[in-house]
Design a protein around this motif. Sequence first.
Motif, PDB file in Angstrom:
ATOM      1  N   ALA A 156       1.038  -1.420   0.028  1.00  0.00           N
ATOM      2  CA  ALA A 156      -0.074  -0.071   0.249  1.00  0.00           C
ATOM      3  C   ALA A 156       1.149   1.493  -0.138  1.00  0.00           C
ATOM      4  CB  ALA A 156      -0.996  -0.360   1.425  1.00  0.00           C
ATOM      5  N   THR A 157       2.446   1.593   0.399  1.00  0.00           N
ATOM      6  CA  THR A 157       3.148   2.109   0.414  1.00  0.00           C
ATOM      7  C   THR A 157       3.414   2.946  -1.253  1.00  0.00           C
ATOM      8  OG1 THR A 157       4.160   1.412   2.197  1.00  0.00           O
ATOM      9  CG2 THR A 157       5.335   2.794   0.759  1.00  0.00           C
ATOM     10  N   ARG A 158       3.150   4.211  -1.512  1.00  0.00           N
ATOM     11  CA  ARG A 158       2.753   4.781  -3.091  1.00  0.00           C
ATOM     12  C   ARG A 158       3.653   6.314  -2.306  1.00  0.00           C
ATOM     13  NH1 ARG A 158       1.156   0.831  -4.542  1.00  0.00           N
ATOM     14  NH2 ARG A 158      -0.097   0.163  -5.498  1.00  0.00           N
ATOM     15  N   ALA A 159       4.842   6.655  -1.117  1.00  0.00           N
ATOM     16  CA  ALA A 159       6.058   7.422  -1.372  1.00  0.00           C
ATOM     17  C   ALA A 159       6.367   7.802  -0.869  1.00  0.00           C
ATOM     18  CB  ALA A 159       5.407   8.601  -1.349  1.00  0.00           C
ATOM     19  N   PRO A 176      15.940  10.931   9.083  1.00  0.00           N
ATOM     20  CA  PRO A 176      14.133  10.336   9.428  1.00  0.00           C
ATOM     21  C   PRO A 176      13.715  10.175   7.264  1.00  0.00           C
ATOM     22  CG  PRO A 176      13.922  12.940   8.660  1.00  0.00           C
ATOM     23  CD  PRO A 176      15.675  12.332   9.191  1.00  0.00           C
ATOM     24  N   VAL A 177      13.223   8.564   7.386  1.00  0.00           N
ATOM     25  CA  VAL A 177      13.108   8.554   6.077  1.00  0.00           C
ATOM     26  C   VAL A 177      11.238   7.782   6.617  1.00  0.00           C
ATOM     27  CG1 VAL A 177      14.065   5.957   6.841  1.00  0.00           C
ATOM     28  CG2 VAL A 177      12.739   6.106   4.208  1.00  0.00           C
ATOM     29  N   LEU A 178      10.417   8.199   5.900  1.00  0.00           N
ATOM     30  CA  LEU A 178       8.683   7.998   6.173  1.00  0.00           C
ATOM     31  C   LEU A 178       8.028   7.126   4.563  1.00  0.00           C
ATOM     32  CD1 LEU A 178      10.215  10.866   7.410  1.00  0.00           C
ATOM     33  CD2 LEU A 178       7.965  10.250   9.032  1.00  0.00           C
ATOM     34  N   ALA A 179       7.411   6.682   5.148  1.00  0.00           N
ATOM     35  CA  ALA A 179       6.418   6.314   3.806  1.00  0.00           C
ATOM     36  C   ALA A 179       5.050   6.919   4.484  1.00  0.00           C
ATOM     37  CB  ALA A 179       6.838   4.678   3.442  1.00  0.00           C
TER      38      ALA A 179
END
Length: 213
Positions: free
Chosen positions: A84-87, A159-162
């Motif tokens: 479901a991750t798109r970005a 940071p890294v976020l989805a």
Amino acid sequence: MSDPRTELAAAGARLAALGLSPGSSGNLSVRIDDRVLITPTGADLAEVDPDGLSVLALDGTHLDGPRPSKEFPLHGAFYRRDDATRAVVHLHARNATAVSCLPPWSARSAVPPLTPYFVMRVGQTPLIPYAPPGDADQAEALALLPFPLRAALLQNHGPVLAGPTMARAVDAAVELEEVSALLLSLGERSPRLLTPAEADALARTYDSPWGEH
């Protein structure tokens, strides 16, 4: 229907305007079916060209466009974790990066449940042990973490976020920077944190990843 390339460029401009992407740091990507569009290496997020993005396969193979950011394995890790991750958004935002240099609050989250909006919009944010930028093993370690997450802090890095949309990923990045600033401003004081019951209730209501600590 909005264009993902244009959305990515607009997100880069917003993050740069907020001061969360100093210089040419940071990288963004969006997934479209079985392809990933990612900012090129050395890109300034304030001036992303929607038509100048790198195109990758989900396994990281470079298919088209300029050379991609060296951090593409991190983006791939989040896309592999959740269909479901798109970005994905990776930044060197000052306060979140400072928190990445401190001992983590717990094994599952470097940041404690200091505010409801952190739990609602970001959720548990583990600290990933240090590795050089672009390290594939670090990305694999993130991909294999055995609990749900939509954000992580890379130790001594940032940071890294989805998210299911670029807007959601950007909102989470802004919220993580804000809670990091609050945490640093408290210094050595012991703040009141949300209780486990309070945090769990928010996580259930907002479908946010939060678990046992």
